[in-house]
Motif scaffolding. Sequence first.
Motif, PDB file in Angstrom:
ATOM      1  N   LEU A 193     -10.173  -2.314   5.103  1.00 47.55           N
ATOM      2  CA  LEU A 193     -10.192  -1.845   3.719  1.00 47.55           C
ATOM      3  C   LEU A 193     -11.581  -1.346   3.330  1.00 47.55           C
ATOM      4  O   LEU A 193     -11.715  -0.311   2.687  1.00 47.55           O
ATOM      5  CB  LEU A 193      -9.749  -2.975   2.792  1.00 47.55           C
ATOM      6  N   ASN A 216     -12.482   2.415   2.046  1.00 49.00           N
ATOM      7  CA  ASN A 216     -13.131   2.589   0.752  1.00 49.00           C
ATOM      8  C   ASN A 216     -14.474   3.292   0.881  1.00 49.00           C
ATOM      9  O   ASN A 216     -14.862   4.051   0.003  1.00 49.00           O
ATOM     10  CB  ASN A 216     -13.291   1.245   0.039  1.00 49.00           C
ATOM     11  N   GLY A 257      -2.422  -1.537  -7.932  1.00 43.58           N
ATOM     12  CA  GLY A 257      -3.879  -1.449  -7.962  1.00 43.58           C
ATOM     13  C   GLY A 257      -4.362  -0.152  -8.588  1.00 43.58           C
ATOM     14  O   GLY A 257      -5.305  -0.143  -9.394  1.00 43.58           O
ATOM     15  N   GLU A 258      -3.715   0.955  -8.239  1.00 43.17           N
ATOM     16  CA  GLU A 258      -4.089   2.250  -8.816  1.00 43.17           C
ATOM     17  C   GLU A 258      -3.765   2.298 -10.307  1.00 43.17           C
ATOM     18  O   GLU A 258      -4.557   2.799 -11.108  1.00 43.17           O
ATOM     19  CB  GLU A 258      -3.379   3.396  -8.103  1.00 43.17           C
ATOM     20  N   ASP A 268      -5.240   2.628  -3.491  1.00 46.84           N
ATOM     21  CA  ASP A 268      -4.708   1.279  -3.388  1.00 46.84           C
ATOM     22  C   ASP A 268      -3.186   1.382  -3.444  1.00 46.84           C
ATOM     23  O   ASP A 268      -2.631   2.476  -3.512  1.00 46.84           O
ATOM     24  CB  ASP A 268      -5.183   0.429  -4.578  1.00 46.84           C
ATOM     25  N   ASP A 269      -2.534   0.237  -3.483  1.00 48.50           N
ATOM     26  CA  ASP A 269      -1.096   0.258  -3.728  1.00 48.50           C
ATOM     27  C   ASP A 269      -0.863   0.697  -5.172  1.00 48.50           C
ATOM     28  O   ASP A 269      -1.808   0.856  -5.947  1.00 48.50           O
ATOM     29  CB  ASP A 269      -0.484  -1.116  -3.450  1.00 48.50           C
TER      30      ASP A 269
END
Length: 159
Positions: A5, A9, A26-27, A22-23
Amino acid sequence: KEDVLEIYNSWDGKLGDVDVLDDFWGEALEVYLHNPWLTYTNGLHRLRESGLAPDIFEDLDERKFTADEIFETCTILFGNLIPLPHPQKSWSKFLRVLKEVVGREERQWNSIHKRFTSWIDVRRLDSMYGAKAKSEPSASARGDPPSSNPQYGGSFRRP
């Protein structure tokens, strides 16, 4: 898992053409933190995941949008159902027309509020940008190009 990750990132900030997502949850949370006036939908997320989203959508989760970016986002989302006035020319007209356009659209699932909401929360948008728009003449209202306004950089963001 965390090491992988971190690698992805780090690419997000270094490579201009790569936006690491993100998933969905998360977004949606990141978009809400910067642009809470927008309902981040699963459809927007899938569009961004596919790499087919307009470039402007890359920054939804990175920073607060400017008036120009809000105008562009709304134009992308709603097309020309009713032509939107530019918010830097008349904030009140922009809001009035946007409210009408948003009212014609189906509500979208808002994962942050856990209910269906409008694409655009017009009240939230006005509370975030409206006071500044109403109290200060915009660069375009003075006849200046937006980028020539050094105090606001062509937007309603605080200096």
